[in-house]
Design an enzyme around this catalytic site. Sequence first.
Site, PDB file in Angstrom:
ATOM      1  CB  THR A 136      -1.002   0.143   1.263  1.00 34.69           C
ATOM      2  OG1 THR A 136       0.039  -0.044   2.517  1.00 34.69           O
ATOM      3  CG2 THR A 136      -1.800  -1.247   1.428  1.00 34.69           C
ATOM      4  CG  ASP A 137      -0.106   4.800  -2.427  1.00 35.24           C
ATOM      5  OD1 ASP A 137      -1.150   4.907  -1.831  1.00 35.24           O
ATOM      6  OD2 ASP A 137       0.143   4.992  -3.575  1.00 35.24           O
ATOM      7  CB  ALA A 138       0.745   8.124   1.986  1.00 35.98           C
ATOM      8  N   GLY A 139      -1.759   7.027   0.203  1.00 39.22           N
ATOM      9  CA  GLY A 139      -3.246   7.201  -0.474  1.00 39.22           C
ATOM     10  C   GLY A 139      -4.164   6.234   0.350  1.00 39.22           C
ATOM     11  N   GLY A 140      -3.632   5.049   0.884  1.00 43.09           N
ATOM     12  CA  GLY A 140      -4.429   4.297   1.685  1.00 43.09           C
ATOM     13  C   GLY A 140      -4.863   3.054   0.685  1.00 43.09           C
TER      14      GLY A 140
END
Lengths: 130, 130, 130, 130
Positions: C13-17
């Site tokens: 995953t990334d900080a965008g969720g």
Amino acid sequence: MFSLPTRVYYEDTDAGGVVYHANYLKFYERARTEFLRQLQIDQLNVAQKHDAVFAVRHIDIDYLRAAKMDDLLIVTAAVEQMRGASIIFKQQILRGEECLSEATVRVCCVSASAFTPREIPSFIRERLTS
Amino acid sequence: MFSLPTRVYYEDTDAGGVVYHANYLKFYERARTEFLRQLQIDQLNVAQKHDAVFAVRHIDIDYLRAAKMDDLLIVTAAVEQMRGASIIFKQQILRGEECLSEATVRVCCVSASAFTPREIPSFIRERLTS
Amino acid sequence: MFSLPTRVYYEDTDAGGVVYHANYLKFYERARTEFLRQLQIDQLNVAQKHDAVFAVRHIDIDYLRAAKMDDLLIVTAAVEQMRGASIIFKQQILRGEECLSEATVRVCCVSASAFTPREIPSFIRERLTS
Amino acid sequence: MFSLPTRVYYEDTDAGGVVYHANYLKFYERARTEFLRQLQIDQLNVAQKHDAVFAVRHIDIDYLRAAKMDDLLIVTAAVEQMRGASIIFKQQILRGEECLSEATVRVCCVSASAFTPREIPSFIRERLTS
């Protein structure tokens, strides 16, 4: 002390909104690689001409504060100790004055062909201690 | 003891022909996540309903032997110690009888909203100690 | 059609969720690798004994819906077309009935030693078309 | 045209000795992010103050030559087309005079809160077309 600026991108973060913990190890390795490069130690060349590669054997890492998307980090690298076939690096990840992480990394010199421990080539030893 | 089978793919390897050292941390986290899931501890649910997430605070990892492309690894996870706001896991990566890596991982329970330390929710504490 | 179940972990995953867009390509490759393995095509063996590796030459990928932490995805792989030295795969990532992504992936058979294009070994061609 | 120098580290490579194909997408995104930053478009700020994030919807990528460990790459980014809610970027990865990869990337502007398509904020549109 050697230090490398590193920007945090989306690829580095996780759904918690901060840098994924395993990725700190990537930042630490980038800094070790650039530290060696600055001393004219080219790892590919060392592997091919001197049959020596450095393999990570042990890492002790503290996560003190979370790095975030877009942060401009400073990653340091310094030799703490050198033995016959291994090097211990002391490293930090900083954001301005804040220390986000500290790590002790032991790499072992191994034969590129046989993957068995071997002496660190002398020119590397000299450049790292000078 | 809890154990998770994990296959090594190209994405996990590096130009040295073995698994990239930072990726062992991914394998360890997959095992912790599945260990919690098996105890009906769903981390997303815990974050939303109990305002609690687990953040990695410290890792001590030994690299003993190199994992390679296509290896079928077994990753273990066990609770070594539980404190008010943190858990210490003891983990291994095995290939058949061989131990490739060992790690001690300390995770800290923090508020999902404020990112400050907080008590581990009691139902998690109970399931992890039973 | 061949399909591989794949769980989404924090690492993906990334900080965008949601799952970081580059990581869909990892899921697609895991499925191609397991598809070949199921046909007793072991890529390491093929590289060493037949001097042939498959290199990705072109990918066309659509991102339709976001995959999320903890999702259990199904990744499919099917041969759409086979030429002398290349294979075109058609692949999808599914979450239940929903299609999250579609991709067309062209891999080219190259010499493992010289990295130049070469014919696909005949036993691979036969197994992929049967 | 905007271009970003990017060094290849161990983390980027795979057991084939070259950059892992999914990691080219990371390089392309770093360049888009720095391209926007250079135009004073800070993606975190845009998400928080304008409720807008850019999600990748489609990528068409050609792999022409393999990038290798230690390569110093140049990654370009240019706007090819802008529509109401999406932007099409044309990008390349270069090593000196050689083009290693080309990609067309379509990103869509979505609401950061609802994840539904929305108009590109006008100040972004203006900076990207000036």
